[in-house]
Design a protein around this motif. Sequence first.
Motif, PDB file in Angstrom:
ATOM      1  N   SER A 176       0.858  -1.184   0.000  1.00 46.97           N
ATOM      2  CA  SER A 176       0.000   0.000   0.000  1.00 46.97           C
ATOM      3  C   SER A 176       0.897   1.238   0.000  1.00 46.97           C
ATOM      4  O   SER A 176       1.654   1.462   0.940  1.00 46.97           O
ATOM      5  CB  SER A 176      -0.897  -0.005   1.246  1.00 46.97           C
ATOM      6  OG  SER A 176      -1.607   1.196   1.347  1.00 46.97           O
ATOM      7  N   ASN A 177       0.823   2.037  -1.046  1.00 50.90           N
ATOM      8  CA  ASN A 177       1.747   3.164  -1.214  1.00 50.90           C
ATOM      9  C   ASN A 177       1.120   4.528  -0.951  1.00 50.90           C
ATOM     10  O   ASN A 177       1.716   5.545  -1.279  1.00 50.90           O
ATOM     11  CB  ASN A 177       2.326   3.141  -2.631  1.00 50.90           C
ATOM     12  CG  ASN A 177       3.169   1.908  -2.853  1.00 50.90           C
ATOM     13  OD1 ASN A 177       3.948   1.518  -2.004  1.00 50.90           O
ATOM     14  ND2 ASN A 177       2.986   1.283  -4.000  1.00 50.90           N
ATOM     15  N   ASP A 178      -0.055   4.562  -0.376  1.00 52.70           N
ATOM     16  CA  ASP A 178      -0.725   5.834  -0.105  1.00 52.70           C
ATOM     17  C   ASP A 178      -0.322   6.314   1.291  1.00 52.70           C
ATOM     18  O   ASP A 178      -0.667   5.687   2.290  1.00 52.70           O
ATOM     19  CB  ASP A 178      -2.238   5.677  -0.208  1.00 52.70           C
ATOM     20  CG  ASP A 178      -2.957   7.014  -0.230  1.00 52.70           C
ATOM     21  OD1 ASP A 178      -2.372   8.029   0.212  1.00 52.70           O
ATOM     22  OD2 ASP A 178      -4.113   7.039  -0.692  1.00 52.70           O
ATOM     23  N   VAL A 210      -4.957   2.939   9.567  1.00 57.99           N
ATOM     24  CA  VAL A 210      -4.535   2.504  10.905  1.00 57.99           C
ATOM     25  C   VAL A 210      -5.757   2.168  11.761  1.00 57.99           C
ATOM     26  O   VAL A 210      -5.785   1.126  12.434  1.00 57.99           O
ATOM     27  CB  VAL A 210      -3.654   3.573  11.592  1.00 57.99           C
ATOM     28  CG1 VAL A 210      -3.460   3.268  13.066  1.00 57.99           C
ATOM     29  CG2 VAL A 210      -2.307   3.684  10.897  1.00 57.99           C
ATOM     30  N   ILE A 211      -6.762   3.019  11.731  1.00 59.21           N
ATOM     31  CA  ILE A 211      -7.968   2.777  12.535  1.00 59.21           C
ATOM     32  C   ILE A 211      -8.651   1.482  12.093  1.00 59.21           C
ATOM     33  O   ILE A 211      -9.049   0.659  12.926  1.00 59.21           O
ATOM     34  CB  ILE A 211      -8.933   3.980  12.459  1.00 59.21           C
ATOM     35  CG1 ILE A 211      -8.346   5.159  13.237  1.00 59.21           C
ATOM     36  CG2 ILE A 211     -10.320   3.616  12.975  1.00 59.21           C
ATOM     37  CD1 ILE A 211      -9.057   6.484  13.012  1.00 59.21           C
ATOM     38  N   ALA A 222      -9.852  -4.036  13.164  1.00 58.82           N
ATOM     39  CA  ALA A 222      -9.957  -5.425  12.696  1.00 58.82           C
ATOM     40  C   ALA A 222      -9.199  -6.360  13.624  1.00 58.82           C
ATOM     41  O   ALA A 222      -9.689  -7.447  13.977  1.00 58.82           O
ATOM     42  CB  ALA A 222      -9.426  -5.536  11.267  1.00 58.82           C
ATOM     43  N   ARG A 223      -8.006  -5.948  14.034  1.00 59.97           N
ATOM     44  CA  ARG A 223      -7.212  -6.794  14.943  1.00 59.97           C
ATOM     45  C   ARG A 223      -7.859  -6.892  16.325  1.00 59.97           C
ATOM     46  O   ARG A 223      -7.823  -7.952  16.961  1.00 59.97           O
ATOM     47  CB  ARG A 223      -5.773  -6.269  15.061  1.00 59.97           C
ATOM     48  CG  ARG A 223      -4.979  -6.375  13.757  1.00 59.97           C
ATOM     49  CD  ARG A 223      -4.932  -7.815  13.262  1.00 59.97           C
ATOM     50  NE  ARG A 223      -4.438  -7.937  11.906  1.00 59.97           N
ATOM     51  CZ  ARG A 223      -3.252  -8.382  11.572  1.00 59.97           C
ATOM     52  NH1 ARG A 223      -2.387  -8.741  12.496  1.00 59.97           N
ATOM     53  NH2 ARG A 223      -2.914  -8.476  10.309  1.00 59.97           N
ATOM     54  N   TYR A 281     -10.341  -4.843   3.140  1.00 58.97           N
ATOM     55  CA  TYR A 281     -10.789  -3.584   3.744  1.00 58.97           C
ATOM     56  C   TYR A 281      -9.677  -2.600   4.075  1.00 58.97           C
ATOM     57  O   TYR A 281      -9.813  -1.420   3.847  1.00 58.97           O
ATOM     58  CB  TYR A 281     -11.620  -3.858   5.010  1.00 58.97           C
ATOM     59  CG  TYR A 281     -12.860  -4.647   4.717  1.00 58.97           C
ATOM     60  CD1 TYR A 281     -13.937  -4.048   4.055  1.00 58.97           C
ATOM     61  CD2 TYR A 281     -12.963  -5.988   5.040  1.00 58.97           C
ATOM     62  CE1 TYR A 281     -15.078  -4.769   3.759  1.00 58.97           C
ATOM     63  CE2 TYR A 281     -14.091  -6.716   4.750  1.00 58.97           C
ATOM     64  CZ  TYR A 281     -15.153  -6.105   4.115  1.00 58.97           C
ATOM     65  OH  TYR A 281     -16.271  -6.824   3.804  1.00 58.97           O
ATOM     66  N   VAL A 282      -8.603  -3.097   4.646  1.00 59.88           N
ATOM     67  CA  VAL A 282      -7.561  -2.180   5.122  1.00 59.88           C
ATOM     68  C   VAL A 282      -6.658  -1.721   3.979  1.00 59.88           C
ATOM     69  O   VAL A 282      -6.486  -0.520   3.765  1.00 59.88           O
ATOM     70  CB  VAL A 282      -6.702  -2.834   6.233  1.00 59.88           C
ATOM     71  CG1 VAL A 282      -5.626  -1.877   6.714  1.00 59.88           C
ATOM     72  CG2 VAL A 282      -7.575  -3.286   7.393  1.00 59.88           C
ATOM     73  N   PHE A 283      -6.097  -2.667   3.252  1.00 62.07           N
ATOM     74  CA  PHE A 283      -5.128  -2.338   2.208  1.00 62.07           C
ATOM     75  C   PHE A 283      -5.679  -2.613   0.816  1.00 62.07           C
ATOM     76  O   PHE A 283      -4.924  -2.938  -0.095  1.00 62.07           O
ATOM     77  CB  PHE A 283      -3.834  -3.131   2.424  1.00 62.07           C
ATOM     78  CG  PHE A 283      -3.194  -2.902   3.750  1.00 62.07           C
ATOM     79  CD1 PHE A 283      -2.597  -1.690   4.056  1.00 62.07           C
ATOM     80  CD2 PHE A 283      -3.197  -3.904   4.724  1.00 62.07           C
ATOM     81  CE1 PHE A 283      -2.007  -1.481   5.291  1.00 62.07           C
ATOM     82  CE2 PHE A 283      -2.607  -3.700   5.960  1.00 62.07           C
ATOM     83  CZ  PHE A 283      -2.014  -2.490   6.243  1.00 62.07           C
TER      84      PHE A 283
END
Length: 163
Positions: A94-96, A106-107, A112-113, A157-159
């Motif tokens: 993920s390069n953004d 991050v949130i 998720a974790r 969802y995250v990346f």
Amino acid sequence: MEICDIMDMVFNYIIFRGKRNEIQGVMNTMNLYEKYEEKILYVIFGVGTTIVNIITYVGLTQIIGLLSVTANIIAWIISILFAYITNKIWVFKSNDYNVEHLKKEVITFVSARAASGGLDIFIMYIFVQILSMNDIVIKISSNILVVIINYFFSKLYVFKAKE
């Protein structure tokens, strides 16, 4: 055909004769790695995350003398940070790095974790405390499920790749 082409063919024959199977094996391995790179890296960095968690926990409890619950929370935070960084950079690439995007990423990752950690606790409670099943078997099974859920949650969802 020019003399250089003939010499190249002779050279390649001399160097690589009898090595075709070995070379093909290496090429097959490289193709498999390319095909499964993301999953392989996820497993490698997952093991790394577990090692970071355990070393941090042991250091905080055995060397610094923190209580186990406090040490476990700190170790979880550090290992989640390690997992986020390695997943972002190497696994999902993920390069953004836009601040707003990073906050959202991050949130979502930590949420998720936390959810999968809650699922792990729930599974342990139900199967070990209530149903009196073997805690080690359930812990291993639960962790396998959590790792799979974390992978798909991170990927979808995250990346997730920009469309």
